[in-house]
Design a protein around this motif. Structure first.
Motif, PDB file in Angstrom:
ATOM      1  N   ARG A   1       0.801  -1.272   0.049  1.00 35.11           N
ATOM      2  CA  ARG A   1       0.021   0.059   0.120  1.00 35.11           C
ATOM      3  C   ARG A   1       0.762   1.375   0.120  1.00 35.11           C
ATOM      4  O   ARG A   1       0.348   2.349  -0.218  1.00 35.11           O
TER       5      ARG A   1
ATOM      6  N   ARG B   1       0.927   4.150  -2.732  1.00 34.67           N
ATOM      7  CA  ARG B   1       0.046   5.265  -2.770  1.00 34.67           C
ATOM      8  C   ARG B   1       0.732   6.802  -2.598  1.00 34.67           C
ATOM      9  O   ARG B   1       0.864   7.529  -3.455  1.00 34.67           O
TER      10      ARG B   1
ATOM     11  N   TRP C   1       3.680   7.210  -5.135  1.00 36.76           N
ATOM     12  CA  TRP C   1       3.371   7.558  -6.476  1.00 36.76           C
ATOM     13  C   TRP C   1       2.781   8.929  -6.326  1.00 36.76           C
ATOM     14  O   TRP C   1       3.129   9.933  -7.279  1.00 36.76           O
TER      15      TRP C   1
ATOM     16  N   SER D   1      -2.436   4.396   4.154  1.00 35.83           N
ATOM     17  CA  SER D   1      -1.836   4.773   2.923  1.00 35.83           C
ATOM     18  C   SER D   1      -2.742   6.004   2.159  1.00 35.83           C
ATOM     19  O   SER D   1      -2.221   6.861   1.679  1.00 35.83           O
ATOM     20  N   MET D   2      -4.071   6.026   2.282  1.00 42.40           N
ATOM     21  CA  MET D   2      -4.718   6.754   1.690  1.00 42.40           C
ATOM     22  C   MET D   2      -4.543   8.244   2.466  1.00 42.40           C
ATOM     23  O   MET D   2      -4.291   9.115   1.654  1.00 42.40           O
TER      24      MET D   2
ATOM     25  N   ALA E   1      -1.097   9.453   1.297  1.00 42.51           N
ATOM     26  CA  ALA E   1      -1.147   9.876  -0.363  1.00 42.51           C
ATOM     27  C   ALA E   1      -1.811  11.250  -0.384  1.00 42.51           C
ATOM     28  O   ALA E   1      -1.595  12.334  -0.889  1.00 42.51           O
TER      29      ALA E   1
ATOM     30  N   SER F   1     -11.493   8.314  -2.265  1.00 45.08           N
ATOM     31  CA  SER F   1     -10.605   7.561  -1.372  1.00 45.08           C
ATOM     32  C   SER F   1     -11.271   6.819  -0.126  1.00 45.08           C
ATOM     33  O   SER F   1     -10.815   5.608  -0.142  1.00 45.08           O
TER      34      SER F   1
ATOM     35  N   LEU G   1      -5.198   8.649  -8.484  1.00 45.05           N
ATOM     36  CA  LEU G   1      -4.429   7.818  -7.870  1.00 45.05           C
ATOM     37  C   LEU G   1      -4.826   6.739  -6.738  1.00 45.05           C
ATOM     38  O   LEU G   1      -4.757   5.603  -6.772  1.00 45.05           O
ATOM     39  N   CYS G   2      -5.707   7.443  -5.659  1.00 44.87           N
ATOM     40  CA  CYS G   2      -6.192   6.736  -4.629  1.00 44.87           C
ATOM     41  C   CYS G   2      -7.044   5.562  -5.209  1.00 44.87           C
ATOM     42  O   CYS G   2      -6.947   4.426  -4.692  1.00 44.87           O
TER      43      CYS G   2
ATOM     44  N   SER H   1      -5.189   2.818  -7.333  1.00 45.66           N
ATOM     45  CA  SER H   1      -4.350   2.064  -6.736  1.00 45.66           C
ATOM     46  C   SER H   1      -4.996   0.642  -6.096  1.00 45.66           C
ATOM     47  O   SER H   1      -4.507  -0.279  -5.977  1.00 45.66           O
TER      48      SER H   1
ATOM     49  N   TYR I   1       3.442   6.968 -11.934  1.00 48.04           N
ATOM     50  CA  TYR I   1       3.283   5.398 -11.340  1.00 48.04           C
ATOM     51  C   TYR I   1       4.361   4.463 -11.643  1.00 48.04           C
ATOM     52  O   TYR I   1       5.042   3.598 -10.951  1.00 48.04           O
TER      53      TYR I   1
END
Length: 219
Positions: free
Chosen positions: A12, A15, A18, A73-74, A77, A107, A177-178, A181, A212
């Protein structure tokens, strides 16, 4: 300011990695795996008492203790995008309250509605040794994923009618992105991808980015 991101791309931690690569940030990457006890040391548990990657450490003299520590992780990010990006309507940072709301809702949505089942599909369709895979678990997860996939497919259809290719705007943002992923983990399901062509194309569009690829290449 100095930014450090703990974790490996095959986790994870992809995220925040990236997000940092999309923004072209200079940051320290600590390639910490989730196996072998690396996240159970006293030093790491002082950063994240849950013992999980990723962790983002942002050195900021004005913060209590001189730094901000972020886990989940979210959250990592979104933090990187918000506090290390520029809200200029060109980069991944939300530029308006509406874009920020989209980033937050997609997200939270993808974690609540799709992550567990997407991971099951990944593991039992591709990642695990074939002898350990249980196709019936993947099939059940795919049936459940049909519901959130219909939701995002409809949103992408509505966005396309506005001339937008992404979730929050006409450009790629941290919302994409979120969400991508997580939904990327479901790509081994040919049935889901065929039934939701806009979502499949959007996932591939998100993954076909220099940011990415740069994040994936980190050791």
């Amino acid at each position: 300011m100095s930014l450090t991101i703990y974790g490996i791309p095959a986790s994870r931690a992809i995220r925040p990695l990236w997000a940092a690569c999309e923004l072209g940030l200079s940051f320290r990457h600590v390639s910490l795996p989730y196996e072998g006890g690396a996240t159970r040391t006293a030093d790491f548990l002082a950063l994240n008492p849950n013992g999980h990657i990723p962790v983002v450490v942002d050195e900021r003299p004005e913060a209590p203790g001189g730094r901000v520590v972020v886990w989940e992780s979210m959250a990592c990010a979104l933090y990187v995008a918000r506090h290390h990006g520029v809200a200029d309507g060109r980069r991944i940072t939300p530029a308006t309250p509406a874009e920020d709301a989209e980033a937050l809702r997609w997200s939270f949505w993808v974690m609540a509605e799709a992550e567990a089942d997407a991971l099951t599909v990944l593991m039992h369709r591709m990642a695990m040794p074939e002898a350990r895979r249980k196709p019936e678990l993947a099939e059940a997860a795919e049936r459940r994923l049909a519901v959130p996939f219909r939701v995002i497919e409809q949103h992408l259809r509505e966005q396309a009618e506005r001339g937008h290719e992404y979730l929050a705007a006409e450009r790629f943002t941290v919302a994409d992105l979120c969400a991508a992923s997580v939904l990327n983990w479901a790509r081994p399901s040919k049935a889901l991808m065929q039934a939701h062509p806009l979502t499949h194309a959007w996932i591939l569009r998100c993954l076909d980015r220099d940011g990415y690829r740069a994040a994936r290449e980190l050791g």
